[in-house]
Structures are given as C-alpha cells and as structure tokens.
Design a protein around this motif. Structure first.
Motif, PDB file in Angstrom:
ATOM      1  N   UNK A 198     -31.104 -11.752  22.138  1.00  0.00           N
ATOM      2  CA  UNK A 198     -30.509 -10.621  21.690  1.00  0.00           C
ATOM      3  C   UNK A 198     -31.007  -9.532  20.667  1.00  0.00           C
ATOM      4  N   UNK A 199     -32.286  -9.415  20.432  1.00  0.00           N
ATOM      5  CA  UNK A 199     -32.757  -7.583  19.727  1.00  0.00           C
ATOM      6  C   UNK A 199     -32.510  -6.685  20.551  1.00  0.00           C
ATOM      7  N   UNK A 200     -31.262  -5.896  20.543  1.00  0.00           N
ATOM      8  CA  UNK A 200     -31.672  -4.676  20.662  1.00  0.00           C
ATOM      9  C   UNK A 200     -31.543  -3.590  19.747  1.00  0.00           C
ATOM     10  N   UNK A 201     -32.504  -2.166  19.874  1.00  0.00           N
ATOM     11  CA  UNK A 201     -32.872  -1.349  19.791  1.00  0.00           C
ATOM     12  C   UNK A 201     -31.490  -0.808  19.003  1.00  0.00           C
ATOM     13  N   UNK A 202     -31.236   0.590  18.777  1.00  0.00           N
ATOM     14  CA  UNK A 202     -30.812   1.412  18.115  1.00  0.00           C
ATOM     15  C   UNK A 202     -29.083   1.769  18.486  1.00  0.00           C
ATOM     16  N   UNK A 239     -35.274  -2.905  16.198  1.00  0.00           N
ATOM     17  CA  UNK A 239     -35.103  -4.223  14.768  1.00  0.00           C
ATOM     18  C   UNK A 239     -35.804  -4.609  13.684  1.00  0.00           C
ATOM     19  N   UNK A 240     -36.618  -3.946  13.886  1.00  0.00           N
ATOM     20  CA  UNK A 240     -38.070  -4.508  13.018  1.00  0.00           C
ATOM     21  C   UNK A 240     -37.547  -3.782  12.007  1.00  0.00           C
ATOM     22  N   UNK A 241     -37.138  -4.417  10.327  1.00  0.00           N
ATOM     23  CA  UNK A 241     -37.063  -3.956   9.392  1.00  0.00           C
ATOM     24  C   UNK A 241     -38.027  -3.529   8.646  1.00  0.00           C
TER      25      UNK A 241
ATOM     26  N   UNK B 156     -31.467   3.373   8.056  1.00  0.00           N
ATOM     27  CA  UNK B 156     -32.530   3.187   8.073  1.00  0.00           C
ATOM     28  C   UNK B 156     -32.453   1.480   8.157  1.00  0.00           C
ATOM     29  N   UNK B 157     -33.545   0.604   7.710  1.00  0.00           N
ATOM     30  CA  UNK B 157     -33.158  -0.765   8.906  1.00  0.00           C
ATOM     31  C   UNK B 157     -34.694  -1.495   7.548  1.00  0.00           C
ATOM     32  N   UNK B 158     -33.731  -2.302   6.148  1.00  0.00           N
ATOM     33  CA  UNK B 158     -34.660  -3.160   5.230  1.00  0.00           C
ATOM     34  C   UNK B 158     -34.337  -4.186   5.448  1.00  0.00           C
ATOM     35  N   UNK B 159     -35.268  -5.227   4.965  1.00  0.00           N
ATOM     36  CA  UNK B 159     -35.215  -6.403   5.106  1.00  0.00           C
ATOM     37  C   UNK B 159     -34.429  -7.114   4.237  1.00  0.00           C
ATOM     38  N   UNK B 182     -29.528  -6.863  12.677  1.00  0.00           N
ATOM     39  CA  UNK B 182     -30.223  -8.294  13.910  1.00  0.00           C
ATOM     40  C   UNK B 182     -30.479  -9.111  13.852  1.00  0.00           C
ATOM     41  N   UNK B 183     -31.131  -9.995  12.844  1.00  0.00           N
ATOM     42  CA  UNK B 183     -31.298 -11.780  13.006  1.00  0.00           C
ATOM     43  C   UNK B 183     -30.594 -11.740  13.570  1.00  0.00           C
ATOM     44  N   UNK B 184     -29.363 -11.517  12.874  1.00  0.00           N
ATOM     45  CA  UNK B 184     -27.685 -12.738  12.936  1.00  0.00           C
ATOM     46  C   UNK B 184     -26.902 -11.305  13.264  1.00  0.00           C
TER      47      UNK B 184
END
Lengths: 288, 250
Positions: A198-202, A239-241, B156-159, B182-184
C-alpha cells in the motif's frame, strides 16, 4: 479487504486534491526567469562553479522531454514514465546528505545527475563534462522559490566505517528488528513486508520498497556510506523516513553490515551471517 | 503657617499617591482584561452523520490486538448523540491586533500515536508554537506531514519505533496540514496551524477560545470534511463572546 480498497480510493482522491492544490500553488515562468538572475541560480561543487544560464542549451536538449519547460516534471514523455520525473518546482529530493525536510547540497544534486537513478528512467549522465553537470545543478535551482529563501541542510556526519565483525552483523539484525525495517522491506529484505503493497509516494502514486535480495544498486549510490546515508536522511518524497533520531551512529554501521548480508553477492557480511546461522527477524510480535 | 503648609503638602502628596496607585491599578486591570476575555460556543452537525467505516488493521497484528474490544473507526466526522461535532478547529480570523496575533503560547500541544491511530485526530497550534509527536505504541510508525507546496511549510518524514523519544518541532505558516503514516495507511490526521488564539471542539462540540481582549472579531470554524464557516462575535469586559456553528451533513 473492501474497507481497505475504499480507503485506498479515499487516499487517491485526497492525493488528487493535493495534486490540484499543487497546480494552484505552481510557480510562474516569469518568477523562474527572475530567479535565473539571482545568486541562488549558481552551484559550487569542490573547485567547480556552475552557472545556470550556461546550462539552458543542455537542459533543452537532454532534460526538458521528461522534466518539462517549467521544471515541473511534466515533460512530453512524463506520461509514459513510472516513477515520474522529479518536479523541480517543489525542490523535494530523494538523494540528500542533509536531514529530512531540508534542501540537498549542490554536491548531492551533482552526484544524482552523474549517477542516475536505478529502476527509473533517469540514466547516469556521465557523458557530460563536470562543468556541464555543475551548470545543470545551478539550472535546477532556478525552478523553485525554496532556493531563494532556504539554505541546504547541514550534511549528516558519517563516522569512519568500522571493521566487519560477527558481533556487529548480529547487532545489525537487532537494529533491523527493533526499528522494524521489515514492515516494508520484509523479514528477509525482499521488499515484501506487510506494508509494502500500500505504499505511496507524496503525490499518491504507488511505490515499491527496495528489495535487498535482488541486489540492485540503491537509489542513492552503491557504497556502504551511501546505504548509511539513505536510512539516516530518509528519501524525501517517498515513504522511506529518516531514522536519524532512533539509530545511533554506531548502530547505523551495524545495520549497514546486516543489510549487506541480505544482498545476494558473496561478501564478508554474508559469510558471517551464514556461519552465525542468523535467521530472518520475527514479524509476529503483537507487543505486551 | 508652617502647619498650613504641612497640611497642604500632605494633601498634595496623598493625592499624587492616590492617582499613582489608581494608574497602577487601572493599568493592571487593563492587562488583566486583555488576557481574561474568551469566546465560547458549540459546533453542531445537522442531518444524518456520514457512516464512519471500520478500519481493517490486519496488516499489523499489534494494531489488531489493541482494538480487540473497541473496533477502530474512521474519524473524519465524529458526532455526539446530540449532534455535537468534535475536532473542529476555531480561530480568530479578523480583529486581533498584530501583537496579539504574533504572541506564541508557551504550552506544547501533543499528538500521540496510540493504538495505531492519531490521538487526537486533529491537533491545533499557533504559527511557531512548539508541539510534540509522541508514540505509545509497540509498533514502528513514520510521521509524514504533507504541507501544500508554496504554503510556507516544508514537509518531512521521520520514523518512531517503539520507545522512540518525542519529535519536537513547529510550523512556519498557517495551514491545515494532512499527516499520514505510510506503514499504516489508514492512519491519517491533521496538524492545523493558525495565527493567534485557537480552540478545538471536545466530544460534545463545545469550545472556548481563551485570552481574547474585549473587541469585535470574526471567528472561523474549520472541519476537515465540511470546510470553513465564519461568525462575527463581540467580546465585552467580563462577558465572554458567544459563537455557535452548524455544519450540514452532505
């Protein structure tokens, strides 16, 4: 299942709304012409200085077909491409040495042009001279207002790579389990984790996590340090944080070594993982 | 003569002192008034509230387990039995002085990732006000705010793996920022950034915007599905302004 599909539709709708907002917020050609004459439309890579205006011809000849006249990623060929060409008006870039949410350095952009992006239509532009590449970096920076008001982030520090040891490879597996890389990348790093589908880009387009078992080059380089940088800065727009707040530099090198053991090529890491009898991490924990 | 002079002197000094005290008291009163006014009201939804779908969390067994006894539902429209609409953000869109608008509250709003949902679903904050993102879940989340391009805010995007420290940050420009994990993929919330004092409606649809000096204002109510509404409100000294809003179910 049905709920999920419905929800996906809702997300797609939200993405479309977001996309139309993007269209509204779009920068104009006049603004870009003005930015072309500003100090921001220059680049400095080592001893090289790039000048945006000098790249106009190269951009028109080699880049415009995908990235478009306005640099918005809507070139003539864009409709046939997946992943989509970068929208330079947003100035959001995957490959950075700088923290998530910050602009990349000139060096970062320069290296992306030279390297290309694997598993996309962006080839390595190593036919260009170094000066041409530096000029193109400067050119890219005249498309977005962000370069007028923001400075690139401070590159993250990467300590020297320690020696590969069994202890480190094993510790890397613990990091992989603790921060749950497997949620997307899968227990064996095959890019098939529970969240992968279900991953999507921005911009709401489907996107796949990297498959370590396939062993292709990473999006942002192929060295151990590149791998370190990827998970510490995150790949903005995807999605890669960033894991910078939750993986210490020492642990980051451990994780690099474990990730190497998941790739198919013979390596010291892989041999160690085999001799230790390391098994894929558990993905069944439901917590306390 | 001497006595007369002394008496006059005392009278003048006393008068001056009284005036002085009066000025101080009045001044203090004014300061108090500036901070003490408020705007209260209720936000209601008329018509049949939309059905909030249940959420399939089977992607993550941890999340499923947390909702064993309280099935999770979408939270786009949360309505009480008597029509009170929750998670509506209220703020002053007109009438505040520049100084009042630029004052930044010192308290830090918090949004927690709890049972694989955002708690609260909508968190409001002032421009430049620090806020916190925490996690109490034993599963990894990524916090991925998606401000609109050109809004003045940068995404931004942080874990946040289990036990991760809070993320402490702020936003630079007013905007309703959509946030996702994005994970959920069902996790969706809002960080609503406004200029000046604000409030968010509780589960009954009630709100109080505090620290409003007497004056005339336009109050805006924002709801993620129904957009915005405005109302004119007057706040008098010692008497809170009143503003009720009604959204119509689509």
């Amino acid at each position: 299942m049905r709920t999920e599909a419905l929800h996906r539709n809702a997300v797609i709708l939200a993405a479309l709304v977001a996309a139309s907002v993007t269209a509204c917020a779009q920068v104009t050609e006049d603004q870009q012409k003005q930015w072309l004459g500003t100090p921001a439309a220059s680049s400095h890579i080592g001893h090289l200085s790039g000048n945006a205006k000098a790249a106009a011809g190269d951009y028109r000849r080699y880049c415009v077909v995908c990235h478009g006249e306005l640099g918005d990623g809507n070139g003539e060929s864009a409709q046939w491409l997946d992943p989509k060409p970068r929208d330079f008006t947003l100035a959001v870039f995957k490959c950075r040495s700088t923290p998530t949410g910050t602009l990349p350095t000139d060096q970062d952009l320069y290296e992306t042009i030279a390297r290309g992006l694997d598993r996309s239509n962006m080839p390595p532009w190593n036919t260009f001279t170094t000066q041409q590449r530096a000029d193109l970096v400067a050119w890219i920076k005249h498309y977005s207002p962000r370069w007028q008001t923001e400075k690139p982030g401070t590159p993250i520090e990467i300590p020297p790579e320690p020696e590969v040891t069994p202890g480190r490879v094993k510790a890397g597996r613990d990091v992989f389990a603790r921060v749950q890389c497997w949620k997307c990348h899968g227990a064996e790093g095959r890019g098939n984790g529970p969240s992968a589908s279900t991953l999507q880009d921005d911009l709401g387009r489907p996107i796949l996590p990297y498959n370590f078992a396939e062993g292709g080059r990473f999006k942002c380089g192929s060295t151990d340090a590149d791998l370190y940088r990827i998970f510490m800065t995150g790949l903005d727009g995807t999605p890669m944080p960033s894991f910078a707040d939750n993986i210490k530099p020492e642990e980051a090198w451990d994780l690099v070594m474990y990730l190497r053991s998941l790739q198919p090529f013979p390596s010291k890491e892989k041999a160690i993982a085999k001799s230790l009898g390391l098994t894929p991490v558990s993905t069944t924990s439901t917590g306390p | 003569m001497n006595v007369e002079y002394k008496r006059k002197f005392t009278a003048v000094v006393t008068a001056l002192a009284l005036v002085g005290i009066g000025v101080v008291l009045l001044g203090r009163d004014r300061v108090n008034a500036a901070g003490s006014g408020s705007i209260t009201g209720t936000v209601k939804l008329t018509g049949t509230p939309p059905h909030m779908r249940g959420i399939d969390m089977s992607k993550d067994p941890y999340c499923v387990k947390q909702h064993e006894n309280n099935p999770a539902k979408m939270e786009n429209v949360v309505v009480s039995s008597d029509g009170g609409l929750q998670n509506v953000v209220l703020y002053i869109s007109e009438g505040l002085s520049a100084g009042e608008v630029s004052a930044v509250p010192s308290e830090e709003p918090t949004v927690d990732q709890h049972n694989c949902m955002y708690s609260p679903h909508v968190v409001a904050m002032d421009v430049s006000q620090k806020f916190k993102v925490t996690t109490s879940d034993q599963t990894t989340h990524n916090i991925h705010p998606l401000p609109a391009p050109g809004s003045g805010n940068i995404g931004w995007n942080k874990s946040q793996p289990p036990g991760a420290p809070p993320i402490e940050t702020n936003w630079k420009a007013p905007e309703a920022i959509s946030v996702k994990c994005n994970i959920h993929p069902w996790m969706h919330g809002w960080q609503v950034v406004v200029k000046g004092p604000y409030a968010v409606t509780d589960e009954k649809g009630n709100f109080t915007i505090k620290n409003i000096p007497p004056g005339s204002y336009t109050v805006t109510a924002w709801q993620e599905e129904y957009g915005t509404q405005t109302a004119k409100v007057t706040v008098a000294a010692g008497q809170p302004g009143k503003a009720d809003f009604t959204f119509k179910a689509k």
